[in-house]
Design a protein around this motif. Structure first.
Motif, PDB file in Angstrom:
ATOM      1  N   UNK A  68      -6.084   3.086  -2.230  1.00  0.00           N
ATOM      2  CA  UNK A  68      -7.347   2.798  -1.544  1.00  0.00           C
ATOM      3  C   UNK A  68      -7.784   1.355  -1.779  1.00  0.00           C
ATOM      4  N   UNK A  69      -7.567   0.865  -2.997  1.00  0.00           N
ATOM      5  CA  UNK A  69      -7.941  -0.513  -3.304  1.00  0.00           C
ATOM      6  C   UNK A  69      -7.095  -1.503  -2.504  1.00  0.00           C
ATOM      7  N   UNK A  70      -5.781  -1.216  -2.403  1.00  0.00           N
ATOM      8  CA  UNK A  70      -4.901  -2.124  -1.657  1.00  0.00           C
ATOM      9  C   UNK A  70      -5.226  -2.115  -0.165  1.00  0.00           C
ATOM     10  N   UNK A  71      -5.589  -0.961   0.359  1.00  0.00           N
ATOM     11  CA  UNK A  71      -6.001  -0.902   1.761  1.00  0.00           C
ATOM     12  C   UNK A  71      -7.280  -1.706   1.970  1.00  0.00           C
ATOM     13  N   UNK A  72      -8.227  -1.525   1.061  1.00  0.00           N
ATOM     14  CA  UNK A  72      -9.506  -2.228   1.185  1.00  0.00           C
ATOM     15  C   UNK A  72      -9.326  -3.738   1.067  1.00  0.00           C
ATOM     16  N   UNK A  73      -8.421  -4.165   0.189  1.00  0.00           N
ATOM     17  CA  UNK A  73      -8.168  -5.599   0.019  1.00  0.00           C
ATOM     18  C   UNK A  73      -7.466  -6.198   1.235  1.00  0.00           C
ATOM     19  N   UNK A  74      -6.582  -5.423   1.837  1.00  0.00           N
ATOM     20  CA  UNK A  74      -5.767  -5.951   2.924  1.00  0.00           C
ATOM     21  C   UNK A  74      -6.525  -6.048   4.237  1.00  0.00           C
ATOM     22  N   UNK A  75      -7.431  -5.121   4.500  1.00  0.00           N
ATOM     23  CA  UNK A  75      -8.088  -5.071   5.815  1.00  0.00           C
ATOM     24  C   UNK A  75      -8.795  -6.369   6.192  1.00  0.00           C
ATOM     25  N   UNK A  76      -9.636  -6.948   5.326  1.00  0.00           N
ATOM     26  CA  UNK A  76     -10.309  -8.196   5.757  1.00  0.00           C
ATOM     27  C   UNK A  76      -9.341  -9.360   5.932  1.00  0.00           C
ATOM     28  N   UNK A  77      -8.270  -9.378   5.144  1.00  0.00           N
ATOM     29  CA  UNK A  77      -7.285 -10.441   5.287  1.00  0.00           C
ATOM     30  C   UNK A  77      -6.629 -10.373   6.656  1.00  0.00           C
ATOM     31  N   UNK A  78      -6.197  -9.181   7.050  1.00  0.00           N
ATOM     32  CA  UNK A  78      -5.504  -9.015   8.323  1.00  0.00           C
ATOM     33  C   UNK A  78      -6.453  -9.199   9.505  1.00  0.00           C
ATOM     34  N   UNK A  79      -7.669  -8.704   9.352  1.00  0.00           N
ATOM     35  CA  UNK A  79      -8.632  -8.861  10.453  1.00  0.00           C
ATOM     36  C   UNK A  79      -8.980 -10.325  10.669  1.00  0.00           C
ATOM     37  N   UNK A 108       0.825  -1.206   0.000  1.00  0.00           N
ATOM     38  CA  UNK A 108       0.000   0.000   0.000  1.00  0.00           C
ATOM     39  C   UNK A 108       0.858   1.255   0.000  1.00  0.00           C
ATOM     40  N   UNK A 109       1.943   1.244   0.795  1.00  0.00           N
ATOM     41  CA  UNK A 109       2.801   2.426   0.881  1.00  0.00           C
ATOM     42  C   UNK A 109       3.407   2.780  -0.474  1.00  0.00           C
ATOM     43  N   UNK A 110       3.770   1.783  -1.259  1.00  0.00           N
ATOM     44  CA  UNK A 110       4.349   2.050  -2.571  1.00  0.00           C
ATOM     45  C   UNK A 110       3.354   2.778  -3.468  1.00  0.00           C
ATOM     46  N   UNK A 111       2.100   2.372  -3.417  1.00  0.00           N
ATOM     47  CA  UNK A 111       1.090   3.070  -4.220  1.00  0.00           C
ATOM     48  C   UNK A 111       0.956   4.522  -3.774  1.00  0.00           C
ATOM     49  N   UNK A 112       1.008   4.757  -2.462  1.00  0.00           N
ATOM     50  CA  UNK A 112       0.923   6.127  -1.954  1.00  0.00           C
ATOM     51  C   UNK A 112       2.129   6.939  -2.380  1.00  0.00           C
ATOM     52  N   UNK A 113       3.310   6.341  -2.339  1.00  0.00           N
ATOM     53  CA  UNK A 113       4.527   7.059  -2.727  1.00  0.00           C
ATOM     54  C   UNK A 113       4.468   7.492  -4.183  1.00  0.00           C
ATOM     55  N   UNK A 114       3.763   6.723  -4.999  1.00  0.00           N
ATOM     56  CA  UNK A 114       3.618   7.068  -6.416  1.00  0.00           C
ATOM     57  C   UNK A 114       2.468   8.042  -6.669  1.00  0.00           C
ATOM     58  N   UNK A 115       1.717   8.370  -5.604  1.00  0.00           N
ATOM     59  CA  UNK A 115       0.562   9.249  -5.780  1.00  0.00           C
ATOM     60  C   UNK A 115      -0.601   8.563  -6.457  1.00  0.00           C
ATOM     61  N   UNK A 116      -0.588   7.234  -6.515  1.00  0.00           N
ATOM     62  CA  UNK A 116      -1.676   6.473  -7.142  1.00  0.00           C
ATOM     63  C   UNK A 116      -2.715   6.157  -6.059  1.00  0.00           C
TER      64      UNK A 116
END
Length: 978
Positions: free
Chosen positions: A361-372, A348-356
């Motif tokens: 947002x998609x990577x955050x949304x995908x990761x949250x249910x996996x981690x929870x 997710x951080x890499x996408x933010x660093x690129x300003x994408x």
């Protein structure tokens, strides 16, 4: 460390290939169809049936194989006279290996013991008894029954040493096995000794057996890296890779292993420029051998993504990270949840660093249910994921949502993690900054600093740890830079210059800064006992950390109590030793501790050390923001700058002075724009400029900047060098304390030493040559031959000698060979000059560290002709000035490391007080003029920086030297001095 196992024809060499490597190897993936070996003919004798199974492929269906072997064993027990003792032992060993294939370790051990007893009855097969002992050692080590593993390994070694009078590969195998067992027991020094002996034994026993030598080299390199001997680890891994490439080819499994070991060792040294191509090749090999979707292929992709992110190649890193994490998510059963959480954060951080931000947002949304699903709701790993998300939202300007997340998740890391934990420090800094930004009355004024100062003190305390090595502290500072950046922003927003200045120093802390503080102190000769104690303390602390890591990573539910107790006992012993050494340092050498691990120098102290006309420029470049601070005798000013624009200007100037650039063009607009970014108020009133810190900015000499608009005539352009002399500061505290203490060059110069003019292979046909690639993993001679000859080096060194009084030591041409240089007495040399090629890591094929090209007189010299940074650091010098009239000598260890971290740090470690370095390849005629004129000016009483300035101005005005007015010719050198 992970280990590789191979079972031989009859299961007698279960661990012949069990060598420590850092490659990730997991459970074998099940085949779609498991084929059992064909049964023997019905009318075969017992002896023939045993031989049939010995020759068969027993791995397709081990359960069926075990059933058949057990049935055969039952028949043998009813008629033992029908087969020989050797065949009975062979059958028992096959049953043992099959149990091992089924992960039935206790059963395997029992059958190996029975096989050893039968072989012993035979009396003619002591080597086979040794093989059974090796197998038992493998099993006991796997089961963490380390005392039993050591007993078995020592038995095997004793038998084999008694069997063979001459060096033998079986002795090498037993030495390596015992070394692995001792490593697992946390006895790292003993393990290393055995691994070295195993390699020596293998070389002597089978100098032509490339595969076995490769295995031994890879094992040793991995262990060296694990125990913190990273420089030596790279050297050994380089040799393993070169030998594997030449003898095995890239399709061989062991080539993938040694590539992985080399890549990891290079990464641990932050040699990203060298590591990235190695990791790429490792990834290609794994794709070919394991397939694109294999989790261990994905792991290599993730390692490559990390290295690319560190060097600013964010787009490729983002793509690789996303693909790798998706594969690893599909193999959650093989993943530690905390590790997966870290991977998802990075993706997710890499996408933010690129300003994408949509992708983010998609990577955050995908990761949250996996981690929870995988993590406890109050897990620090889950909290850190959300805190990282809050930080990215803050950077994007969504402070309200960021604060809501921080308020929820930061208390969890405060509750669950110790105050010195990096993640906790970062979370507390972020929450305080968000509260301050919202204008919370409870988060302002004294309340703000009452909350934040203890957090900052935890970080400063970690960076002042006298038990840690300089390199480890520099890495710790880098890892904590986001937290300290938040502290800097908080201080600047509060108008607190003192706290902001302290944060600046932590953000710009480097190994060079620490080295200069240490070298300054060590030269005094007053603290030899303190230095000896400190070296012991650092080494003991390093071993303690290894044991603690072993405990953290190695303990599991199936680990027996005795193994845990042994590691706990070793940890306690090392902890007591470290505490005792630290207590002796504190009691007898308190001033020493204060000097080598000082607190940041105060703004007031630096300001008072500066004279009228002097200014210190401190750039801070991070992925999240960039600032430029100026300090003069009147105080401090600062300004935020556009980091992307700043780096673009630097890149344009670097490209303009590259060796292949057209010298009739120069990006004057970029040079002027960069000047405006660094000096928004101009340089009126300043005639001495000091640069401290910086990332991309540290790759340029300030002299190259333009203070105004330039026309077509570069010789009359308004270069900064016309207004002021400039130099680089390595350590602010040393600089502030040492003003007026440097000795000018003059009649008290006792010795000048000049080294250079090495003749290149294939260029001059002279005697000086380079050793082959195999010995040390250095560049092949054909790549060295592509370097241009240095035709004026001899004359340059003679002119430097004439410019200085006192005795001279000249090593020129073939006399400059590395073996001659190392024998020369340079202890009295106040000025040392090298007129030779300076090589940057990665510039030539297989060059893994910065080096000076000296050559060697012959292949039997014991040297390879390259004086590397690691070798330079071991020298004992007392030089006021080291002049590197060579190419690229200011460059860092590689493209991703901080500039000045290579040869500059190495010479500072060796004892050099000041350095004259080049930022790019210098033309031979220009190097000679600049070095000689600078030394002459300094000998006449000018400061080194002023002497260089006048030499540069004189050179750009000369019409007899082609293109002398172009900065590529006159501007490469800088002075680094405290």
């Amino acid at each position: 460390m992970t280990h590789h196992f191979a079972a031989a024809r009859a299961g007698l060499k279960l661990a012949a290939a069990m060598l420590a490597t850092s490659v990730i190897v997991g459970p074998v993936l099940a085949q779609d169809v498991a084929e059992a070996a064909a049964p023997p003919p019905a009318d075969a004798s017992l002896s023939e049936r045993i031989q049939h199974w010995a020759d068969a492929d027993r791995e397709g269906d081990p359960a069926a194989t075990l059933a058949a072997l057990m049935a055969l064993q039952a028949e043998v027990e009813t008629d033992t006279a029908a087969v020989s003792a050797r065949q009975r032992g062979e059958l028992l060993a096959m049953i043992g290996t099959t149990h091992y294939a089924l992960q039935q370790l206790d059963e395997a051990a029992t059958w190996f013991d029975r096989a050893a007893e039968v072989y012993a009855e035979d009396g003619s097969a002591p080597e086979t008894v040794a093989e059974m002992a090796i197998n038992r050692a493998v099993l006991m080590r796997r089961a963490n029954r380390l005392a039993e593993a050591e007993e078995a390994a020592r038995l095997a070694l004793s038998i084999r040493q008694g069997l063979y009078d001459q060096p033998h590969e079986e002795v090498a195998s037993a030495l390596g096995m015992l070394g692995n067992v001792l490593y697992s027991s946390g006895r790292y020094e003993e393990s290393l000794d055995l691994m070295r002996l195993a390699l020596d034994e293998q070389r002597a026993a089978g100098p032509d057996d490339a595969l076995e030598i490769i295995k031994r080299l890879d094992s040793l390199a991995s262990l060296l890296n694990e125990t913190g001997r990273d420089t030596e680890a790279v050297r050994v891994a380089r040799e393993a890779e070169a030998l594997a490439r030449a003898n095995l080819g890239r399709d061989h499994a062991w080539y993938g292993y040694v590539l992985n070991t080399l890549g990891q060792a290079l990464l641990d040294l932050t040699l990203y420029g060298e590591a990235i191509p190695v990791i790429r090749e490792t990834l290609d090999v794994r794709r070919a051998q394991l397939g694109d979707e294999h989790p261990y292929t994905a792991a290599s992709q993730m390692v490559l993504a990390v290295a690319l992110e560190e060097t600013g190649r964010l787009q490729e890193a983002s793509v690789l990270s996303g693909a790798a994490t998706a594969i690893l998510e599909r193999h959650r059963d093989l993943m530690d949840p905390n590790t997966l959480a870290g991977f998802l954060r990075r993706r997710a951080r890499l996408a933010a660093s690129l300003g994408e931000w949509d992708l983010y947002a998609q990577r955050i949304a995908d990761a949250q249910p996996v981690l929870e699903d995988m993590l406890d709701p109050r897990s620090p790993a889950l909290a850190n994921f959300h805190i990282e998300h809050a930080y990215q939202l803050y950077r994007r300007g969504e402070a309200e949502q960021a604060r809501a997340l921080a308020e929820r998740w930061v208390p969890i890391v405060v509750e669950r993690l110790i105050p010195a934990n990096n993640d906790r420090i970062f979370g507390e800094m972020l929450l305080a900054r968000l509260r301050q930004r919202d204008g919370d009355a409870a988060a302002g004024g004294d309340a703000l600093w009452q909350a934040l100062d203890p957090v900052a003190a935890e970080l400063v305390g970690k960076l002042s740890d006298v038990r840690a090595a300089d390199r480890d502290i520099a890495r710790q500072a880098s890892a904590n830079s986001p937290a300290m950046l938040l502290y800097l922003e908080t201080a600047l927003a509060a108008g607190d210059e003192d706290r902001a200045f302290g944060a600046l120093q932590i953000l710009t802390l480097s190994e060079l800064a620490l080295t200069q503080r240490r070298a300054t102190d060590e030269r005094s000769g007053e603290a030899s006992d303190a230095f000896a104690l400190h070296r012991r303390l650092v080494d003991t602390n390093r071993r303690l950390r290894l044991v603690e890591r072993r405990i953290a990573l190695g303990l599991s539910e199936d680990q027996v109590e005795e193994a845990a107790e042994a590691l706990d006992a070793q940890r306690d012993r090392l902890d007591r030793e470290a505490e005792e050494l630290l207590a002796r340092l504190v009691a007898h050498h308190p001033d020493f501790i204060a000097r080598i691990r000082p607190q940041p120098v105060s703004l007031e102290r630096l300001r008072l050390s500066l004279e009228e006309g002097e200014v210190v420029i401190i750039p801070v470049e991070t992925k999240s923001g960039s600032w430029v601070t100026q300090v003069d005798s009147g105080g401090m000013t600062w300004s935020a700058v556009d980091g992307e624009s700043l780096r673009a200007n630097v890149a344009a100037l670097r490209e303009a002075v590259a060796p292949a650039s057209e010298l009739d063009a120069f990006p004057a607009d970029a040079a002027h724009a960069l000047f405006g970014q660094l000096f928004p108020q101009g340089v009126s009133g300043y005639d001495r400029v000091y640069l401290y810190g910086g990332q991309s900015l540290a790759s340029l000499p300030l002299a190259i900047l333009l203070t105004g608009q330039a026309g077509d005539d570069l010789a009359s352009a308004p270069w900064l060098v016309r207004e002021a002399a400039s130099q680089v500061i390595g350590n602010l505290a040393v600089f502030a304390e040492g003003r007026g203490q440097s000795r000018p060059l003059g009649s008290d110069v006792s010795t000048f030493a000049g080294i250079g003019g090495a003749e290149l292979p294939g260029v001059s046909g002279g005697e000086v040559r380079l050793a082959g690639l195999f010995r040390s993993g250095r560049p092949a001679a054909d790549s060295i031959a592509d370097l241009p000859p240095l035709l004026t080096a001899d004359a340059e060194l003679l002119a430097l000698a004439d410019a200085l009084p006192g005795d001279d030591v000249l090593l020129v041409g073939s006399d400059a060979a590395e073996e001659n240089f190392k024998r020369a007495d340079l202890s009295k040399a106040r000025v040392i000059a090298f007129a030779t090629h300076g090589l940057v890591a990665g510039e030539l094929r297989n060059l893994w560290e910065p080096a000076l090209l000296l050559g060697t007189r012959g292949k039997d010299s014991g040297e390879d002709g390259l004086l590397g940074a690691s070798e330079i650091a071991q020298l004992k010098l007392d030089a006021d000035w080291v002049i590197l009239s060579a190419c690229n000598t200011a460059s860092g260890a590689d493209g991703g490391a901080p500039v000045y971290s290579g040869l500059a740090t190495a010479f500072a470690q060796a004892g050099a007080r000041s350095l004259m370095l080049s930022h790019w390849r210098v033309r031979d005629d220009a190097a000679a003029v600049l070095s000689v004129d600078t030394v002459r000016g300094a000998a006449q009483g000018l400061s080194r920086a002023e002497a260089l300035r006048q030499a540069q101005l004189a050179l750009m005005a000369r019409t007899d030297i082609p293109d002398a007015a172009h900065p590529a010719i006159w501007a490469p050198f800088v002075i680094l001095e405290n």
